[in-house]
Design an enzyme around this catalytic site. Structure first.
Site, PDB file in Angstrom:
ATOM      1  N   ASP A  44      15.277 -10.531  -0.948  1.00 35.23           N
ATOM      2  CA  ASP A  44      14.748  -9.628   0.083  1.00 35.23           C
ATOM      3  C   ASP A  44      15.824  -9.240   1.081  1.00 35.23           C
ATOM      4  O   ASP A  44      15.871  -8.118   1.557  1.00 35.23           O
ATOM      5  CB  ASP A  44      13.591 -10.298   0.842  1.00 35.23           C
ATOM      6  CG  ASP A  44      12.317 -10.246   0.022  1.00 35.23           C
ATOM      7  OD1 ASP A  44      12.293  -9.500  -0.974  1.00 35.23           O
ATOM      8  OD2 ASP A  44      11.362 -10.958   0.375  1.00 35.23           O
ATOM      9  N   LYS A 123      -2.591 -11.055   0.422  1.00 36.11           N
ATOM     10  CA  LYS A 123      -1.720 -10.432  -0.581  1.00 36.11           C
ATOM     11  C   LYS A 123      -1.505 -11.497  -1.651  1.00 36.11           C
ATOM     12  O   LYS A 123      -0.868 -12.526  -1.399  1.00 36.11           O
ATOM     13  CB  LYS A 123      -0.394 -10.007   0.041  1.00 36.11           C
ATOM     14  CG  LYS A 123       0.515  -9.298  -0.951  1.00 36.11           C
ATOM     15  CD  LYS A 123       1.659  -8.606  -0.217  1.00 36.11           C
ATOM     16  CE  LYS A 123       2.445  -7.685  -1.127  1.00 36.11           C
ATOM     17  NZ  LYS A 123       3.107  -8.341  -2.235  1.00 36.11           N
TER      18      LYS A 123
HETATM   19  S1  IVH Z   1      -3.326  -2.894  -2.253  1.00 38.06           S
HETATM   20  C1  IVH Z   1      -0.523   1.035  -2.875  1.00 38.06           C
HETATM   21  N1  IVH Z   1      -4.065  -5.352  -1.972  1.00 38.06           N
HETATM   22  O1  IVH Z   1       1.177  -6.131  -3.832  1.00 38.06           O
HETATM   23  C2  IVH Z   1      -0.735  -0.297  -3.404  1.00 38.06           C
HETATM   24  N2  IVH Z   1      -2.073  -4.952  -3.204  1.00 38.06           N
HETATM   25  O2  IVH Z   1       3.718  -4.966  -2.886  1.00 38.06           O
HETATM   26  C3  IVH Z   1      -2.007  -0.823  -2.849  1.00 38.06           C
HETATM   27  N3  IVH Z   1      -1.018  -6.987  -4.063  1.00 38.06           N
HETATM   28  O3  IVH Z   1       1.527  -3.582  -6.189  1.00 38.06           O
HETATM   29  C4  IVH Z   1      -2.048  -2.209  -3.166  1.00 38.06           C
HETATM   30  N4  IVH Z   1      -2.493  -8.391  -3.285  1.00 38.06           N
HETATM   31  O4  IVH Z   1       0.383  -5.744  -6.900  1.00 38.06           O
HETATM   32  C5  IVH Z   1      -3.143  -4.545  -2.499  1.00 38.06           C
HETATM   33  N5  IVH Z   1      -4.890  -7.484  -1.632  1.00 38.06           N
HETATM   34  C6  IVH Z   1      -3.967  -6.667  -2.169  1.00 38.06           C
HETATM   35  C7  IVH Z   1      -2.876  -7.153  -2.919  1.00 38.06           C
HETATM   36  C8  IVH Z   1      -1.939  -6.264  -3.410  1.00 38.06           C
HETATM   37  C9  IVH Z   1      -1.372  -8.263  -3.975  1.00 38.06           C
HETATM   38  C10 IVH Z   1       0.204  -6.512  -4.738  1.00 38.06           C
HETATM   39  C11 IVH Z   1      -0.005  -5.334  -5.628  1.00 38.06           C
HETATM   40  C12 IVH Z   1       0.954  -4.280  -5.143  1.00 38.06           C
HETATM   41  C13 IVH Z   1       1.931  -5.105  -4.411  1.00 38.06           C
HETATM   42  C14 IVH Z   1       2.631  -4.286  -3.375  1.00 38.06           C
END
Ligand code: IVH
Length: 675
Positions: A44, A123
């Protein structure tokens, strides 16, 4: 000179080039090979530095820069799938100030000074996938890949227990085409047991649950994936026909209604202050969750407002990720000390110069076994990267050999047990060294800890300190003795007042009401975890039958092979172990009767599957055969009753021919399945 076209010095240009080359190497190691060379935090840092340079000097812009491409190209071995709507990535913030700035950008974008309604949710640190449902049936499952094109891993995703193959039909009609997006992950507990098994087998360990998940999804043989207890949480959708939802939260409710598992612990936040509260709350709960989270995703709830905000480059303007602080740190190995475990295994543990990782002081890390020390070439005195994520027990990711001074020492296993002095032996073909002393107090303490743990007998309050005293004072010589302890004996222990002693007596009493699988798992039989314990219980129905079963009968249980069968039979073959079980039952340990599965039409028959079947996948065939009572194994032996050969069968077919085992084609298999 026009503003913005700042001249870029040779030095800056070279730094950017160097960073790009370095990041390209790490991207390949990480995304394609699954063998990272540096910690995520270090990656990062490099990435951020490059983004900073490219932002400060627009003349450095290059469409081939790693900052322009998130993810990696799909592997050639899988078919490629183009996502109808690209799978975006998220920009991130690392502090409350940066989150506030994000909020202000959203307000500016919407030309308002009013509060914005957000959803904040964990996340998930897993692997992003898309599941396409056509008329309510899972049609295609793919990885994110580079966001535009991913890999078709349908067969593997079908094996994930929490991914429905058919959607539920509630009040809300199901769209004809529904593209569900979410994260596949391996729960921390499953990750630990997977690595335990691999350590015992001398196989290389996965660095963390995410790598284990990625490795599992990349299997060309989906029966390997099926053996990994992967899980799935949904966080959004791609294209959805006849979309009528006003907000993410509304959509989420509909998805839940259709039987899809949504990311848990999310909250609708009427203000940005409410978002801060969720971030703090989730950061505090991070360690206690059974899945890895690496931050909080904050999204504008209203779809109309999301559309108004749009996206920039590959990230939406309506969402961001609040990243938790790094869970890796660099420290030094002061010493390597073997610890004696439950079955006498000597696990080398690194004593470290104390270091803070994510709010916790880490002083030691498990090195798993001798092979792992040799593979990573970890020496006493080395500078190492330690990670705490995914595992309560921190582990050494890698050493930094460049930091060696020449004074480092290699570790060797002792030949006698450091606790009881008995001989240490290494069984042939095993990675582990074991203490052979039957009465080794270290072994007993570990068995008791395992017995009392959550998921086993769940004896609340019976922790390490108390167990140490119980063994040292000779009050407990086996798990059965726990139930003979009196409140007076407990109250006399250090650190345990009358009240805690009373609570512990209550906890012991409560733990007596359990289930058969938990009791079996609590005994700590080698190779028998929760899943195997459940299989045993369901197959035999009661403890007596399990205890009396020979190796042959044990092998009739689905998923139990010769090694596990030998271990179970050897365990109950010992008079001492049978006596402990009797003691437990005499003390009042009770469990409800287990319903045995009725014997199906294929009961007692063993099948091996090879080649590709046209009308069903191998995991489906396995599932359907097992539902009829058959056992499906992976290798052909004299015990195999049938080999099912699809197209392009492997050497298993040849072996079957040599052994004279009947070979079925697909039609003959379907006939057997239809009864
Ligand atoms: S929303 C526009 N919600 O994080 C993308 N993503 O760094 C909207 N991810 O590609 C994603 N938990 O694989 C969303 N609660 C969550 C998430 C999540 C993990 C991942 C996902 C995304 C990446 C982005």
């Amino acid at each position: 000179m026009a503003a913005g076209s700042t001249v870029v010095s040779q030095e800056i240009r070279q730094e950017a080039e160097r960073l790009r080359a370095e990041l390209a190497v790490h991207n390949h190691r990480y995304y394609v090979l699954d063998e990272p060379l540096i910690s995520d935090a270090e990656y990062d840092q490099l990435f951020r530095r490059l983004v900073d340079l490219e932002t400060a000097y627009p003349a450095l812009h290059d469409p081939a820069s790693p900052t322009q491409k998130v993810g990696a190209p799909p592997l050639a071995a899988f078919t490629q799938v183009r996502h109808t709507v690209p799978m975006l990535s998220l920009a991130n913030v690392v502090s409350q100030d940066e989150m506030q700035e994000f909020h202000q950008r959203v307000q500016r974008g919407l030309e308002t000074t009013q509060d914005i309604e957000y959803v904040a949710e964990p996340k998930i640190d897993g692997v992003a996938v898309e599941l396409v449902y056509e008329n309510g049936k899972l049609a295609v499952g793919s990885t994110r890949g580079d966001g535009v094109t991913g890999e078709d891993v349908t067969a593997n995703l079908r094996t994930v227990r929490s991914i429905p193959l058919t959607l539920l039909q509630p009040a809300q009609p199901i769209p004809r085409r529904l593209e569900v997006r979410g994260e596949v992950f391996l729960p921390k507990a499953s990750f630990r047991s997977l690595n335990d098994t691999r350590a015992k087998a001398g196989e290389p360990l996965f660095a963390n649950p995410r790598n284990a998940t990625a490795g599992s999804l990349k299997q060309l043989d989906s029966s390997i994936t099926a053996g990994r207890p992967l899980d799935f949480f949904c966080y959004g959708v791609g294209q959805i026909e006849g979309d009528t939802f006003a907000s993410y939260w509304e959509l989420r409710q509909a998805l839940i209604g259709w039987g899809i598992k949504a990311v848990p612990l999310g909250r609708v936040c009427p203000t940005v202050e409410a978002v801060f509260a969720v971030c703090d709350d989730l950061a505090a709960r991070r360690d206690s969750l059974d899945y890895d989270i690496d931050g909080v995703v904050v999204k504008v709830n209203s779809f109309a407002l999301q559309a108004q905000l749009g996206q920039i480059s590959r990230s939406p303007r309506w969402a961001t990720a609040y990243k938790f602080p790094a869970i890796q740190a660099t420290t030094t190995v002061l010493d390597i000390v073997p610890q004696v475990g439950r079955i006498g295994t000597l696990t080398p543990v690194a004593e470290l110069t104390p270091v803070h990782i994510g709010g916790v002081t880490v002083k030691s890390a498990s090195l798993h076994n001798m092979d792992e020390i040799q593979r990573k070439d970890i020496r006493i005195g080395d500078t190492v990267i330690v990670e705490r994520a995914g595992d309560v027990i921190p582990y050494v990711v890698k050493t930094i050999p460049e930091k060696r001074t020449g004074r480092e020492r290699r570790f060797t296993m002792p030949t006698v047990c450091p606790v009881c002095g008995a001989q240490v032996a290494r069984e042939e073909g095993e990675a582990a060294y074991r203490c052979t002393g039957l009465a080794c107090p270290a072994r007993l303490k570990e068995s008791l800890k395992f017995f009392a743990a959550r998921g086993s007998m769940d004896i609340d309050g019976l922790g390490e300190k108390i167990i140490d005293q119980l063994v040292d004072k000779n009050l407990v010589r086996d798990p059965g003795d726990l139930y003979l302890l009196t409140a007076e004996q407990l109250a006399a222990l250090d650190r345990l007042g009358e009240k805690s002693a009373h609570n512990l007596t209550g906890a012991l009493e409560r733990s007596k009401t359990t289930t058969l699988p938990r009791l079996i798992a609590a005994l700590g039989i080698r190779h028998v975890g929760e899943a195997t314990a459940r299989q045993l219980a369901e197959h035999f129905g009661d403890l007596d039958h399990i205890m009396q079963a020979g190796e042959e009968a044990l092998q009739d249980v689905s998923d139990i092979g010769p090694e596990v069968a030998r271990s179970v039979a050897a365990f109950f073959g010992q008079e001492h172990n049978r006596a402990v079980v009797k003691k437990l039952l005499d003390a009042g340990v009770r469990f409800p009767q287990v319903e045995t599965k009725p014997a199906g039409s294929l009961h007692g028959q063993t099948f091996v599957l090879t080649g590709t079947l046209a009308s069903l996948t191998r995991p489906e065939a396995k599932q359907r055969l097992e539902a009829l009572g058959a056992k499906v194994t992976s290798s052909v032996s004299k015990k195999t009753d049938y080999v099912v050969a699809g197209t392009d069968p492997g050497s298993k077919r040849d072996k079957a021919e040599k052994l004279g085992i009947p070979i079925l084609n697909e039609a003959e298999l379907l006939e057997k399945l239809s009864g």
